[in-house]
Design an enzyme around this catalytic site. Structure first.
Site, mmCIF file in Angstrom:
data_model
loop_
_atom_site.group_PDB
_atom_site.id
_atom_site.type_symbol
_atom_site.label_atom_id
_atom_site.label_comp_id
_atom_site.label_asym_id
_atom_site.label_seq_id
_atom_site.Cartn_x
_atom_site.Cartn_y
_atom_site.Cartn_z
ATOM 1 C CB CYS A 1 -0.992 -0.031 1.154
ATOM 2 S SG CYS A 1 -2.355 1.126 0.919
ATOM 3 C CG HIS B 1 -3.509 -3.559 3.070
ATOM 4 N ND1 HIS B 1 -2.479 -3.115 3.882
ATOM 5 C CD2 HIS B 1 -4.073 -2.456 2.541
ATOM 6 C CE1 HIS B 1 -2.438 -1.791 3.857
ATOM 7 N NE2 HIS B 1 -3.396 -1.363 3.046
ATOM 8 C CD GLU C 1 -1.208 -6.141 5.280
ATOM 9 O OE1 GLU C 1 -0.857 -6.467 4.126
ATOM 10 O OE2 GLU C 1 -1.657 -5.008 5.547
#
Ligand code: MN
Length: 264
Positions: free
Chosen positions: A129, A233, A235
């Site tokens: 990001c 993202h 994660e």
């Protein structure tokens, strides 16, 4: 006697576990600077590194190049994390548009220094990001400061309200690119929490994934398989046990191991 052998077995298991952890590559994670009084990272990055077989280490914010160099000596790869907008005037020479978000000049300094030092060392770097946008800016690229006001005709919502473990818009991934090899897909739904995006690519980088409105969703350094960024993202998924994007982190950990072994 039985108790002794159980004890010995337990001891061996413990030693093995410690030995295994100590040989795992160490992944440095860049920090947020909350109002100048804390240095922190979201647990989702930490959990994703652990799930991919790495040892996570938070890199606290500093403007001291010598201190940063000493920290980088102790990690095998770096994740540049998400966060605020990057100061357009200072880092890519554009006046700020009214729709620009909040900026943190101290964090900009830290992040730019960190990524340049890491790439200089040929260390693997994953930008996520803001980290992905920062990678582009650090090496000479520019950003779209605000997608809704600058990308004409964009009909894709890049600021989703759904939770981060849920993909809301499609990206098309270039076949043979790093991201394609990491996750084994040419099309996937990603989460989206950004109003900025890569505009002019930094020299030596290429865009490898796009949303349907043309917004860049992944970049990589040409001729390297160690420096790459994603606008979404991963994660958000990996930390929740959803394995669609775990290959992104596994690739980073594998390259981190290769980097560390080459140093020996
Ligand atoms: Mn998006």
């Amino acid at each position: 006697m039985k108790r002794l052998s159980t004890l010995v077995t337990l001891l061996l298991v413990a030693i093995l576990a410690i030995a295994q952890n100590s040989t795992k590559p160490v992944i440095g994670i860049s920090s947020n600077w909350g109002e100048g009084t804390s240095t922190s990272v979201s647990l989702t990055y930490v959990q994703s590194v652990i799930r991919a077989g790495g040892v996570p280490m938070v890199i606290p914010l500093t403007q001291d190049p010598e201190l940063l160099a000493a920290m980088l000596e102790r990690v095998d790869a770096v994740i540049m994390t998400g966060g605020e907008d990057i100061d357009p005037l200072k880092w890519y020479g554009e006046e700020p548009l009214p729709a620009m978000g909040s900026i943190v000049p101290d964090r900009d300094e830290f992040d730019i220094l960190l990524i340049k030092m890491a790439v200089e060392k040929n260390m693997p770097v994953l930008g996520i990001c803001r980290g992905h946008q920062l990678m582009n800016v650090a090496f000479g690229g520019t950003l779209i400061q605000d997608i809704p006001s600058q990308v004409k005709g964009s009909k894709v919502k890049h600021s989703q309200r759904a939770t981060s473990s849920y993909g809301t818009h499609t990206i098309n991934i270039e076949k043979g690119s790093l991201l394609n090899k990491q996750i084994g897909l040419e099309k996937v739904a990603v989460n989206s929490f950004h109003h900025q995006a890569v505009k002019d690519l930094a020299p030596g980088f290429k865009a490898t994934a796009f949303a349907v409105d043309g917004v860049v969703e992944a970049i990589e350094k040409i001729g390297s398989n160690r420096v790459f960024g994603v606008q979404f993202h991963p994660e958000g998924f990996t930390s929740k046990g959803i394995d669609t994007f775990i290959g992104v982190f596994q690739h980073l950990v594998k390259e981190a191991g290769a980097y560390r072994d080459a140093k020996k």
